[in-house]
Scaffold this motif. Structure first.
Motif, PDB file in Angstrom:
ATOM      1  N   UNK A   1       0.854  -1.071  -0.071  1.00 10.51           N
ATOM      2  CA  UNK A   1       0.033  -0.042  -0.001  1.00 10.51           C
ATOM      3  C   UNK A   1       1.078   1.137   0.024  1.00 10.51           C
ATOM      4  N   UNK A   2       0.410   2.309  -0.801  1.00 11.23           N
ATOM      5  CA  UNK A   2       0.890   3.663  -0.813  1.00 11.23           C
ATOM      6  C   UNK A   2       0.171   4.560  -0.030  1.00 11.23           C
ATOM      7  N   UNK A   3       0.854   5.222   0.911  1.00  8.76           N
ATOM      8  CA  UNK A   3      -0.092   6.211   1.798  1.00  8.76           C
ATOM      9  C   UNK A   3      -0.144   7.613   1.012  1.00  8.76           C
ATOM     10  N   UNK A   4      -1.433   8.191   1.199  1.00  5.19           N
ATOM     11  CA  UNK A   4      -1.585   9.647   0.808  1.00  5.19           C
ATOM     12  C   UNK A   4      -1.173  10.507   1.866  1.00  5.19           C
ATOM     13  N   UNK A   5      -1.499  11.784   1.535  1.00  6.63           N
ATOM     14  CA  UNK A   5      -1.531  12.922   2.529  1.00  6.63           C
ATOM     15  C   UNK A   5      -2.446  12.780   3.783  1.00  6.63           C
ATOM     16  N   UNK A   6      -1.922  12.505   5.248  1.00  4.59           N
ATOM     17  CA  UNK A   6      -3.233  12.505   6.100  1.00  4.59           C
ATOM     18  C   UNK A   6      -3.913  13.807   6.153  1.00  4.59           C
ATOM     19  N   UNK A   7      -5.072  13.582   6.776  1.00  3.61           N
ATOM     20  CA  UNK A   7      -6.103  14.736   6.757  1.00  3.61           C
ATOM     21  C   UNK A   7      -6.819  14.677   8.081  1.00  3.61           C
TER      22      UNK A   7
END
Length: 119
Positions: free
Chosen positions: A71-77
């Motif tokens: 899995x590739x992580x995206x920008x946390x929000x």
């Protein structure tokens, strides 16, 4: 509100390792996944309302359902929950400074632990 300058965005790792580290830091999947995406949530209930720290991930390869995936992580929000409409992430939201600080510390811990497993 995007939580920036942590280093998680773009990090790629095995989902099982990622889930273990996220859970250790109170970020849980709790059914927030499909076959191509996964979301780790940390829920905060403070006097100003209910907030969610969310870390989104996208499938690189494998099977999220079977937890055998990369899995590739995206920008946390960070978002505020409004009943019954859901979570709002807009910049016009007011986020308590102590909440933002806790989110940043949590994400930094996750990054520090997860980076050694990055693919």
């Amino acid at each position: 509100m995007y939580v920036e300058n942590i280093g998680l965005k773009g990090l790629v790792a095995d989902l099982r390792v990622m889930e273990e580290i996220m859970n250790k830091n109170n970020l849980e999947i709790d059914g927030q996944w499909d076959y191509e995406r996964v979301t780790f949530d940390k829920k905060y209930i403070v006097k100003e309302g209910t907030y969610y720290l969310r870390v989104f991930g996208e499938l690189v390869e494998g099977d999220i359902d079977g937890r055998k995936a990369t899995v590739r992580l995206k920008q946390p929000v960070l978002g505020k929950h409004y009943y019954p409409h859901g979570v709002e992430y807009g910049e016009e939201e007011n986020f308590p400074a102590s909440l933002v600080k806790d989110c940043e510390l949590t994400l930094k811990k996750v990054y520090d632990e997860l980076k050694q497993y990055s693919l």
